[in-house]
Design a protein around this motif. Structure first.
Motif, PDB file in Angstrom:
ATOM      1  N   GLY A  72       5.877 -11.682   9.089  1.00 42.18           N
ATOM      2  CA  GLY A  72       5.831 -10.524   9.971  1.00 42.18           C
ATOM      3  C   GLY A  72       6.772  -9.401   9.584  1.00 42.18           C
ATOM      4  N   LEU A  73       7.600  -9.607   8.548  1.00 40.47           N
ATOM      5  CA  LEU A  73       8.554  -8.589   8.100  1.00 40.47           C
ATOM      6  C   LEU A  73       7.926  -7.709   7.029  1.00 40.47           C
ATOM      7  CD1 LEU A  73      11.511  -7.595   8.374  1.00 40.47           C
ATOM      8  CD2 LEU A  73      12.068  -9.122   6.458  1.00 40.47           C
ATOM      9  N   LYS A  74       8.145  -6.389   7.142  1.00 43.08           N
ATOM     10  CA  LYS A  74       7.593  -5.435   6.180  1.00 43.08           C
ATOM     11  C   LYS A  74       8.665  -4.452   5.733  1.00 43.08           C
ATOM     12  CE  LYS A  74       2.971  -5.585   8.261  1.00 43.08           C
ATOM     13  NZ  LYS A  74       1.911  -4.799   8.909  1.00 43.08           N
ATOM     14  N   ALA A  75       8.591  -4.053   4.478  1.00 44.95           N
ATOM     15  CA  ALA A  75       9.397  -2.943   3.977  1.00 44.95           C
ATOM     16  C   ALA A  75       8.588  -1.664   4.097  1.00 44.95           C
ATOM     17  CB  ALA A  75       9.792  -3.188   2.525  1.00 44.95           C
ATOM     18  N   ILE A  76       9.231  -0.578   4.526  1.00 45.88           N
ATOM     19  CA  ILE A  76       8.535   0.682   4.746  1.00 45.88           C
ATOM     20  C   ILE A  76       9.311   1.830   4.111  1.00 45.88           C
ATOM     21  CG2 ILE A  76       7.411  -0.051   6.893  1.00 45.88           C
ATOM     22  CD1 ILE A  76       9.641   1.426   8.412  1.00 45.88           C
ATOM     23  N   PHE A  77       8.597   2.899   3.754  1.00 48.02           N
ATOM     24  CA  PHE A  77       9.277   4.121   3.314  1.00 48.02           C
ATOM     25  C   PHE A  77       8.383   5.319   3.595  1.00 48.02           C
ATOM     26  CE2 PHE A  77       6.613   3.570  -0.448  1.00 48.02           C
ATOM     27  CZ  PHE A  77       6.313   4.878  -0.814  1.00 48.02           C
ATOM     28  N   THR A  78       9.003   6.486   3.723  1.00 50.90           N
ATOM     29  CA  THR A  78       8.289   7.762   3.848  1.00 50.90           C
ATOM     30  C   THR A  78       9.058   8.822   3.083  1.00 50.90           C
ATOM     31  OG1 THR A  78       7.297   7.266   6.005  1.00 50.90           O
ATOM     32  CG2 THR A  78       7.537   9.580   5.422  1.00 50.90           C
ATOM     33  N   LEU A  79       8.338   9.608   2.294  1.00 51.15           N
ATOM     34  CA  LEU A  79       8.880  10.781   1.612  1.00 51.15           C
ATOM     35  C   LEU A  79       7.957  11.949   1.954  1.00 51.15           C
ATOM     36  CD1 LEU A  79       9.541   9.177  -1.894  1.00 51.15           C
ATOM     37  CD2 LEU A  79      11.272   9.729  -0.172  1.00 51.15           C
ATOM     38  N   GLU A  80       8.501  12.996   2.587  1.00 48.40           N
ATOM     39  CA  GLU A  80       7.644  14.077   3.073  1.00 48.40           C
ATOM     40  C   GLU A  80       8.274  15.424   2.780  1.00 48.40           C
ATOM     41  OE1 GLU A  80       5.210  13.706   6.854  1.00 48.40           O
ATOM     42  OE2 GLU A  80       6.731  15.160   7.477  1.00 48.40           O
ATOM     43  N   SER A  81       7.453  16.320   2.264  1.00 51.83           N
ATOM     44  CA  SER A  81       7.912  17.636   1.832  1.00 51.83           C
ATOM     45  C   SER A  81       7.136  18.736   2.549  1.00 51.83           C
ATOM     46  CB  SER A  81       7.716  17.774   0.318  1.00 51.83           C
ATOM     47  OG  SER A  81       8.009  19.089  -0.109  1.00 51.83           O
ATOM     48  N   GLN A  82       7.855  19.704   3.102  1.00 49.88           N
ATOM     49  CA  GLN A  82       7.224  20.862   3.751  1.00 49.88           C
ATOM     50  C   GLN A  82       7.238  22.044   2.789  1.00 49.88           C
ATOM     51  OE1 GLN A  82       8.473  21.584   7.794  1.00 49.88           O
ATOM     52  NE2 GLN A  82       7.925  23.748   7.704  1.00 49.88           N
ATOM     53  N   TRP A 135       3.163  17.665   2.487  1.00 51.18           N
ATOM     54  CA  TRP A 135       2.537  16.533   1.822  1.00 51.18           C
ATOM     55  C   TRP A 135       3.568  15.408   1.759  1.00 51.18           C
ATOM     56  CZ3 TRP A 135       4.197  14.158  -2.680  1.00 51.18           C
ATOM     57  CH2 TRP A 135       5.196  14.834  -3.401  1.00 51.18           C
ATOM     58  N   GLY A 136       3.070  14.187   1.680  1.00 59.65           N
ATOM     59  CA  GLY A 136       4.005  13.083   1.690  1.00 59.65           C
ATOM     60  C   GLY A 136       3.413  11.798   1.152  1.00 59.65           C
ATOM     61  N   LEU A 137       4.295  10.845   0.969  1.00 58.59           N
ATOM     62  CA  LEU A 137       3.945   9.492   0.560  1.00 58.59           C
ATOM     63  C   LEU A 137       4.535   8.533   1.574  1.00 58.59           C
ATOM     64  CD1 LEU A 137       4.897   9.770  -3.221  1.00 58.59           C
ATOM     65  CD2 LEU A 137       2.568   9.656  -2.321  1.00 58.59           C
ATOM     66  N   ARG A 138       3.735   7.596   2.042  1.00 57.35           N
ATOM     67  CA  ARG A 138       4.254   6.525   2.896  1.00 57.35           C
ATOM     68  C   ARG A 138       3.776   5.194   2.338  1.00 57.35           C
ATOM     69  NH1 ARG A 138       0.230   8.481   6.792  1.00 57.35           N
ATOM     70  NH2 ARG A 138       1.858   9.738   7.748  1.00 57.35           N
ATOM     71  N   SER A 149       0.841  -1.194   0.000  1.00 59.00           N
ATOM     72  CA  SER A 149       0.000   0.000   0.000  1.00 59.00           C
ATOM     73  C   SER A 149       0.877   1.244   0.000  1.00 59.00           C
ATOM     74  CB  SER A 149      -0.908   0.020   1.229  1.00 59.00           C
ATOM     75  OG  SER A 149      -0.157   0.164   2.412  1.00 59.00           O
ATOM     76  N   VAL A 150       0.416   2.262  -0.702  1.00 58.88           N
ATOM     77  CA  VAL A 150       1.063   3.576  -0.721  1.00 58.88           C
ATOM     78  C   VAL A 150      -0.010   4.612  -0.410  1.00 58.88           C
ATOM     79  CG1 VAL A 150       2.289   5.284  -2.095  1.00 58.88           C
ATOM     80  CG2 VAL A 150       2.806   2.860  -2.397  1.00 58.88           C
ATOM     81  N   THR A 151       0.270   5.482   0.544  1.00 59.92           N
ATOM     82  CA  THR A 151      -0.700   6.479   0.998  1.00 59.92           C
ATOM     83  C   THR A 151      -0.184   7.885   0.722  1.00 59.92           C
ATOM     84  OG1 THR A 151      -1.452   5.007   2.768  1.00 59.92           O
ATOM     85  CG2 THR A 151      -2.002   7.336   2.977  1.00 59.92           C
ATOM     86  N   LEU A 152      -1.004   8.692   0.103  1.00 58.21           N
ATOM     87  CA  LEU A 152      -0.737  10.116  -0.051  1.00 58.21           C
ATOM     88  C   LEU A 152      -1.414  10.850   1.101  1.00 58.21           C
ATOM     89  CD1 LEU A 152       0.151  12.659  -1.706  1.00 58.21           C
ATOM     90  CD2 LEU A 152      -2.067  12.514  -2.865  1.00 58.21           C
ATOM     91  N   TYR A 153      -0.678  11.716   1.797  1.00 57.81           N
ATOM     92  CA  TYR A 153      -1.231  12.419   2.953  1.00 57.81           C
ATOM     93  C   TYR A 153      -0.667  13.834   3.008  1.00 57.81           C
ATOM     94  CZ  TYR A 153       3.313  11.714   5.160  1.00 57.81           C
ATOM     95  OH  TYR A 153       4.653  11.734   5.441  1.00 57.81           O
ATOM     96  N   GLY A 154      -1.260  14.663   3.844  1.00 56.06           N
ATOM     97  CA  GLY A 154      -0.717  16.002   3.995  1.00 56.06           C
ATOM     98  C   GLY A 154      -1.563  16.907   4.873  1.00 56.06           C
ATOM     99  N   VAL A 155      -1.046  18.121   5.066  1.00 54.20           N
ATOM    100  CA  VAL A 155      -1.700  19.169   5.849  1.00 54.20           C
ATOM    101  C   VAL A 155      -1.469  20.500   5.135  1.00 54.20           C
ATOM    102  CG1 VAL A 155      -1.845  20.356   8.066  1.00 54.20           C
ATOM    103  CG2 VAL A 155      -1.196  17.947   8.002  1.00 54.20           C
ATOM    104  N   ILE A 156      -2.509  21.331   5.061  1.00 52.78           N
ATOM    105  CA  ILE A 156      -2.364  22.713   4.594  1.00 52.78           C
ATOM    106  C   ILE A 156      -2.887  23.619   5.697  1.00 52.78           C
ATOM    107  CG2 ILE A 156      -2.943  24.398   2.825  1.00 52.78           C
ATOM    108  CD1 ILE A 156      -3.452  22.128   0.908  1.00 52.78           C
TER     109      ILE A 156
END
Length: 390
Positions: A85-95, A74-77, A23-30
């Protein structure tokens, strides 16, 4: 034809299974609003002995780009189930600054977080730009929830609170959390104090033959349930103004919270000691805070906080005589009204004495544009804004 349909159905089932595991989630705050600040100066290009700003000085009425309750981002996780039980994770976040649309601080696109790692039931280990361990252990006890407008959060945690080139472990075991990190070069490109004896400068780190330059490390432990919380943490950063000559910035903090009914109390203390490469003290300070939040109803939340900094010793260069400036203190108030889980409007105000709002100055890199006017004793700010979370 029948066999082709069966094969297609089988391929679709496999593809659906793979998609379900990833899963990839787009998220953010304005978050932005209209702000009034009195007695504010422009950020200085050189520093005076009083550590104040330079002309022009006066009232400012404009659109706030830093955010009142949250930094706009805004970001992508993403997460991929690797099995067992093992997972690969990432986060990219821009202010970014919503009033102009520019990246905050004129920095790269993923200026807030950028990491990849692995996680399982014992925690996660990640590599890249991410929050320091001290930030992980302390931010849950922030009196105004780390609001960027008027809380001295950078003064509290240090400008290296999101170090680059970092390997970090974080584990969550029920109400207990633990974190530890090491940065090969924190990558903080802000200059503090005078250029004649700067404590920290370019912040690139990872220099051949000078492996300690700009390195950082720390650890924290916190406990937080619905009623009680306690956190403790330590952070050390070794910024080098010149290659092979690192200084030392050390911070240790403890904070707690207690909830009863619609109210929540928070308080904390942070010890700080910053030294030049030659061992002379740049600044020795103690920072205290206390606050209370009160949920009036499902929509309205009120927050009141007090911040006090005891600057015991301050030297403007590695050869100047130390001074003992007046101690900054601040009172902040926030009224937040939620239209929904995603959208709220707010009023936030603050009064600062013997300093500027959010303790903004050379040790926070003038990140919030609240430079103290020469000779002033008080500064007042008020911001009315709107925030949307997506």
């Amino acid at each position: 034809m029948k066999k082709s349909l069966i094969a297609l159905a089988a391929l679709s089932a496999v593809a659906g299974s793979a998609n379900a595991q990833t899963s990839v989630t787009l998220y953010g705050v304005i978050d932005t609003g209209i702000e009034y600040v009195n007695r504010v100066a422009t950020a200085p290009t050189t520093l005076s002995p009083s550590l104040t700003g330079v002309a022009p000085v006066g009232k400012r009425f404009d659109m706030n780009g830093n955010g009142g309750l949250s930094a706009s981002r805004w970001g992508l996780r993403g997460v991929e189930d690797l099995g067992g039980g093992l997972k690969a994770i990432f986060t990219l976040e821009s202010q970014f600054t919503p009033d102009t649309g520019a990246f905050a601080g004129n920095t790269g696109i993923f200026n807030r977080q950028a990491y990849v790692g692995l996680s399982n039931q014992y925690g996660k280990i990640a590599f890249g730009k991410q929050y320091s361990s001290l930030a992980e252990g302390m931010l849950n006890f922030s009196p105004t929830r780390a609001a960027p407008a008027y809380e001295p959060g950078v003064w509290w945690l240090g400008i290296n609170y999101r170090p680059a080139n970092t390997i970090k472990y974080k584990g969550e075991f029920g109400a207990l959390s633990a974190a530890a990190h090491y940065s090969f070069g924190a990558g903080v490109g802000l200059t503090s104090l005078s250029t004649g004896g700067a404590l920290y400068n370019g912040g690139a780190g990872e220099t051949p033959g000078a492996h300690r330059d700009d390195t950082a490390w720390g650890a924290s432990v916190s406990y937080l349930n619905d009623q009680f919380g306690l956190g403790i943490g330590y952070d050390q950063w070794n910024p080098a103004a010149t290659v092979g000559n690192p200084g030392k910035v050390r911070k240790a903090g403890i904070a707690g919270s207690y909830s009863f009914g619609p109210a929540k109390l928070m308080a904390g203390y942070r010890w700080g000691d910053q030294t030049y490469a030659n061992g002379r003290t740049a600044m020795r300070d103690d920072y205290w805070f206390a606050g209370v939040s009160y949920r009036v109803n499902a929509a309205l939340d009120l927050q009141l906080a007090y911040f006090y900094s005891n600057i015991k010793q301050l030297a403007l260069s590695n050869s100047s005589a130390p001074i003992n400036p007046a101690n900054p203190q601040q009172v902040s108030f926030v009224a937040d009204y939620a239209f929904s889980k995603r959208t709220d409007v707010y009023l936030t105000t603050a009064w600062a004495h013997n300093g500027s709002l959010a303790n903004d100055g050379p040790f926070t890199g003038y990140l919030f544009n609240y430079a103290q006017a020469p000779g002033q004793k008080n500064m007042v700010g008020a911001l009315v804004g709107i925030r949307h979370v997506f």
